[in-house]
Write an enzyme that holds these catalytic residues in place. Sequence first.
Site, PDB file in Angstrom:
ATOM      1  N   ASP A 243      -6.975  -1.519  -4.446  1.00 43.60           N
ATOM      2  CA  ASP A 243      -8.133  -1.209  -3.700  1.00 43.60           C
ATOM      3  C   ASP A 243      -9.240  -0.133  -4.322  1.00 43.60           C
ATOM      4  O   ASP A 243     -10.454  -0.314  -4.162  1.00 43.60           O
ATOM      5  CB  ASP A 243      -7.469  -0.569  -2.318  1.00 43.60           C
TER       6      ASP A 243
ATOM      7  N   ASP B   2       0.813  -1.178   0.063  1.00 41.48           N
ATOM      8  CA  ASP B   2      -0.102  -0.050  -0.147  1.00 41.48           C
ATOM      9  C   ASP B   2       0.946   1.194  -0.074  1.00 41.48           C
ATOM     10  O   ASP B   2       1.933   1.368   0.458  1.00 41.48           O
ATOM     11  CB  ASP B   2      -0.969   0.001   1.175  1.00 41.48           C
TER      12      ASP B   2
END
Length: 147
Positions: A125, A109
């Site tokens: 995401d 991330d």
Amino acid sequence: MIYLIIIIGGLILDRLTKTYAVNNLMDKGIEGSIINLTYLENRGAAFGILQNQRTLFIILTLAIVGFLIYYFIKNYKSNSKILNTAYAMIISGALGNFYDRAFNGYVVDFLDLAFVDFPIFNVADILVTGGCLLMIISIIFAKEGEN
């Protein structure tokens, strides 16, 4: 054909951005006024829940993506374009994070909203979330007899 392009294009964009994050953000992030680029290894699910449950996530992802691909292929002619786009985005994002979990043991991330306290996320995401939003829109605004 367009839906396959969405799936493959999403996977490529996700891999390229995660590769950039690994190569450029591990030691020091980049601060911006809207988005910070902050490297994070997420060993859990959304918002970091269920940490270190890699096997569970791999099994669940395979089952869900398998079902979505089956349902998509079976119904894409009768589904609306919005719903098909939603499925393609969700499949692409799920496969993007699956790749990380399967080969790295964690999901990379790196997108961090600077103006609000929100978990760090990635392109996969965004694809899953955007696909879910399109699915909701499709369901709410579908005419009688449409999907």
